[in-house]
Write a protein that holds these residues in place. Structure first.
Motif, mmCIF file in Angstrom:
data_model
loop_
_atom_site.group_PDB
_atom_site.id
_atom_site.type_symbol
_atom_site.label_atom_id
_atom_site.label_comp_id
_atom_site.label_asym_id
_atom_site.label_seq_id
_atom_site.Cartn_x
_atom_site.Cartn_y
_atom_site.Cartn_z
ATOM 1 N N UNK A 44 0.648 -1.190 -0.045
ATOM 2 C CA UNK A 44 0.023 -0.028 0.272
ATOM 3 C C UNK A 44 1.079 1.290 -0.182
ATOM 4 N N UNK A 45 2.002 1.149 0.779
ATOM 5 C CA UNK A 45 3.041 2.319 0.637
ATOM 6 C C UNK A 45 3.392 2.808 -0.580
ATOM 7 N N UNK A 46 3.543 1.495 -1.393
ATOM 8 C CA UNK A 46 4.450 1.552 -2.971
ATOM 9 C C UNK A 46 3.142 2.428 -3.661
ATOM 10 N N UNK A 47 2.029 2.076 -3.417
ATOM 11 C CA UNK A 47 0.961 2.559 -4.225
ATOM 12 C C UNK A 47 0.622 3.835 -3.960
ATOM 13 N N UNK A 48 0.837 4.155 -2.716
ATOM 14 C CA UNK A 48 0.605 5.676 -2.236
ATOM 15 C C UNK A 48 1.592 6.404 -2.853
ATOM 16 N N UNK A 49 2.899 6.115 -2.998
ATOM 17 C CA UNK A 49 3.748 6.895 -3.216
ATOM 18 C C UNK A 49 3.777 6.871 -4.842
ATOM 19 N N UNK A 50 3.373 5.872 -5.619
ATOM 20 C CA UNK A 50 3.311 5.986 -7.161
ATOM 21 C C UNK A 50 2.286 7.134 -7.646
ATOM 22 N N UNK A 51 1.049 7.047 -6.609
ATOM 23 C CA UNK A 51 -0.126 8.084 -6.850
ATOM 24 C C UNK A 51 0.457 9.463 -6.804
ATOM 25 N N UNK A 52 1.298 9.444 -5.638
ATOM 26 C CA UNK A 52 1.849 10.913 -5.471
ATOM 27 C C UNK A 52 2.910 11.276 -6.731
ATOM 28 N N UNK A 53 3.426 10.341 -7.088
ATOM 29 C CA UNK A 53 4.612 10.868 -8.190
ATOM 30 C C UNK A 53 3.570 11.083 -9.487
ATOM 31 N N UNK A 54 2.769 10.234 -9.504
ATOM 32 C CA UNK A 54 1.961 10.228 -10.869
ATOM 33 C C UNK A 54 1.218 11.719 -10.982
ATOM 34 N N UNK A 55 0.899 12.086 -10.134
ATOM 35 C CA UNK A 55 0.307 13.346 -10.042
ATOM 36 C C UNK A 55 1.285 14.807 -10.537
ATOM 37 N N UNK A 56 2.470 14.526 -10.580
ATOM 38 C CA UNK A 56 3.656 15.759 -10.645
ATOM 39 C C UNK A 56 3.414 15.848 -12.129
#
Length: 278
Positions: A91-103
């Motif tokens: 879940x932590x991986x998913x959260x970080x990818x979601x954050x990066x994807x918004x950049x």
């Protein structure tokens, strides 16, 4: 120098029209710092490759790609967890990818998909991760960049089941004419790498010759898949020049025409014009 051994191919004469390398790995090519990224992009520019998408395959690479895209206006990023790395996808991986994807300079979700060649991650884990990345692509409104190795049927099956995002790119397209037709019928874009120049890749070359112009991108996947006649030597974004010229000959068009088409497609697919000055 690339992290791969051997001497780089010569930097060729610049293309008549600049093109975009739609998929590369600048970090794996040996770039770590802003100066090294700039040097690599200067070399690409000398060959007529004026912009690149640097692509992540794990979380560390995703962080680096997103950061590197802010160092040089010629660099954009794609972020995802490569299918071979999905055996533990938290879940932590998913959260970080979601954050990066918004950049803003992250212009695609990739590379994601299925890989049945390597036995690093079980198919069920790959399927779950792929479905999650499809959802992420739709949630952030950015193209989905597909890694497909020996998994054509299941890739299409999952995309059909989930509902494909509005833009799907098959990175390093590896299928034959029938698979190319199936992808194009669904509106997908096919990105051709150095493998297309390999003289024994008859089925792939047939597909590349047939693909409609507005569905074509060109990439290096550097530092891998260096185009003919430099197969086995270190690859870099400037080598997209060699693939573009070979593909133009294969498709029986002038290099300038294909370069213009590829650039137009890349700008449309990845929204690069919207990124000017960001």
């Amino acid at each position: 120098m690339s992290k791969r051994g051997g001497e780089r191919p010569p930097v060729p004469e610049a293309l008549p029209v600049p093109v975009v390398d739609a998929h590369t790995h600048l970090d794996a090519c040996g770039a770590e710092t802003p100066d090294q990224v700039r040097e690599m992009l200067d070399r690409a520019n000398a060959a007529g490759v004026d912009r690149v998408i640097t692509v992540a395959d794990d979380l560390a690479a995703a962080r680096w790609a997103a950061e590197a895209s802010t160092w040089d206006e010629r660099v954009f990023a794609a972020v995802a967890l490569h299918p071979t790395r999905t055996s533990a996808f938290t879940d932590a991986d998913r959260a970080e990818l979601s954050r990066l994807a918004e950049q803003p300079r992250v212009v695609a979700i990739g590379e994601t998909g299925l890989d049945y060649y390597w036995d690093y991650s079980p198919p069920a884990a790959q399927h779950d991760a792929f479905r999650w990345h499809i959802e992420l692509s739709k949630r952030v409104g950015k193209p989905l960049m597909i890694h497909d190795r020996d998994a054509h049927d299941d890739i299409l099956k999952i995309l059909d089941e989930e509902g494909a995002p509005s833009t799907v790119v098959f990175h390093c397209f590896s299928g034959d004419l029938a698979f190319a037709r199936a992808c194009v019928e669904r509106g997908f874009v096919l990105s051709f790498a150095g493998t297309t120049t390999f003289r024994n890749a008859h089925a792939l070359r047939e597909a590349a010759a047939w693909t409609p112009a507005d569905h074509v991108l060109v990439e290096t996947d550097a530092p891998f898949l260096t185009p003919h006649p430099f197969r086995g030597r270190p690859n870099e974004p400037y080598c997209a020049n060699y693939t573009l010229r070979d593909l133009a000959t294969l498709r029986q068009v002038e290099s300038a025409e294909l370069a213009s088409t590829v650039t137009r497609n890349a700008e449309r697919v990845f929204g690069l014009r919207d990124q000017a000055g960001s």
